[in-house]
Design a protein around this motif. Structure first.
Motif, short mmCIF file in Angstrom:
data_model
loop_
_atom_site.label_atom_id
_atom_site.label_comp_id
_atom_site.label_asym_id
_atom_site.label_seq_id
_atom_site.Cartn_x
_atom_site.Cartn_y
_atom_site.Cartn_z
N ALA A 125 -4.85 1.24 -3.62
CA ALA A 125 -4.39 1.21 -2.22
C ALA A 125 -5.59 1.08 -1.27
O ALA A 125 -5.55 0.32 -0.31
CB ALA A 125 -3.59 2.47 -1.90
N ALA A 140 -4.22 7.56 1.60
CA ALA A 140 -4.72 7.29 0.24
C ALA A 140 -6.03 8.04 0.00
O ALA A 140 -6.26 8.59 -1.08
CB ALA A 140 -4.89 5.79 0.01
N VAL A 154 0.73 4.32 -2.66
CA VAL A 154 0.44 5.71 -2.28
C VAL A 154 1.56 6.63 -2.73
O VAL A 154 1.31 7.71 -3.29
CB VAL A 154 0.20 5.82 -0.76
N ASP A 160 -9.03 1.44 5.09
CA ASP A 160 -8.87 2.50 6.09
C ASP A 160 -7.55 3.26 5.94
O ASP A 160 -7.11 3.95 6.88
CB ASP A 160 -9.01 1.94 7.50
N CYS A 161 -6.94 3.21 4.78
CA CYS A 161 -5.68 3.92 4.52
C CYS A 161 -5.99 5.42 4.38
O CYS A 161 -6.35 5.90 3.30
CB CYS A 161 -4.99 3.38 3.28
N LYS A 218 -6.43 -1.71 1.39
CA LYS A 218 -6.54 -1.28 2.80
C LYS A 218 -7.55 -0.15 2.88
O LYS A 218 -7.20 1.03 2.77
CB LYS A 218 -5.16 -0.83 3.31
N ASP A 227 -7.90 8.76 9.91
CA ASP A 227 -6.59 9.27 10.33
C ASP A 227 -6.41 9.12 11.84
O ASP A 227 -7.23 9.59 12.62
CB ASP A 227 -6.43 10.74 9.93
N VAL A 231 0.83 -1.21 0.00
CA VAL A 231 0.00 0.00 0.00
C VAL A 231 0.87 1.25 0.00
O VAL A 231 0.58 2.21 -0.74
CB VAL A 231 -0.96 -0.01 1.21
N LEU A 232 1.92 1.27 0.79
CA LEU A 232 2.78 2.46 0.88
C LEU A 232 3.41 2.77 -0.47
O LEU A 232 3.45 3.94 -0.89
CB LEU A 232 3.86 2.25 1.95
#
Length: 109
Positions: free
Chosen positions: A49, A59, A27, A55-56, A53, A88, A23-24
């Motif tokens: 992303a 993103a 992003v 709840d990122c 995930k 967040d 995911v990182l």
């Protein structure tokens, strides 16, 4: 500067290819595309992303920026700014306040 983004894009693409659930890397790749104003490619990165995930928060934030600045799609921008606020968990509350202000401004338009 352009060269640095091209290099970063290649490196993040390698990371995504090595681990499609990274995911990182997705992003960061999307952020590079935002800086180059390649909004369709950026949106694709952030959407993927979020698919991996949901709840990122970051993103969602970047996708909101793309919908607001790149595509001028107010409702989608509001949705993703709100998702950023909801997800967040960083100690930096200023980012959440900035997102809340973006939502207020967009709703007032």
């Amino acid at each position: 500067k352009e060269f640095k983004y091209e290099y970063a894009i290649k490196e993040y693409e390698k990371a995504v290819n090595a681990d499609p659930k990274n995911v990182l890397a997705r992003v960061n790749l999307g952020a590079c595309y935002v800086r180059k104003q390649e909004y369709f490619k950026a949106a694709e990165c952030f959407e993927k992303a979020i698919e991996i995930k949901p709840d990122c928060a970051v993103a969602h934030y970047f996708l909101a920026v793309v919908y607001e600045s790149g595509f001028h799609e107010k409702e989608k921008a509001i949705k993703h700014y709100q998702s950023f606020v909801d997800f967040d968990t960083s100690i930096n509350f200023e980012n959440r306040e900035r997102a809340r202000e973006k939502i207020r401004v967009l709703k007032a338009q």
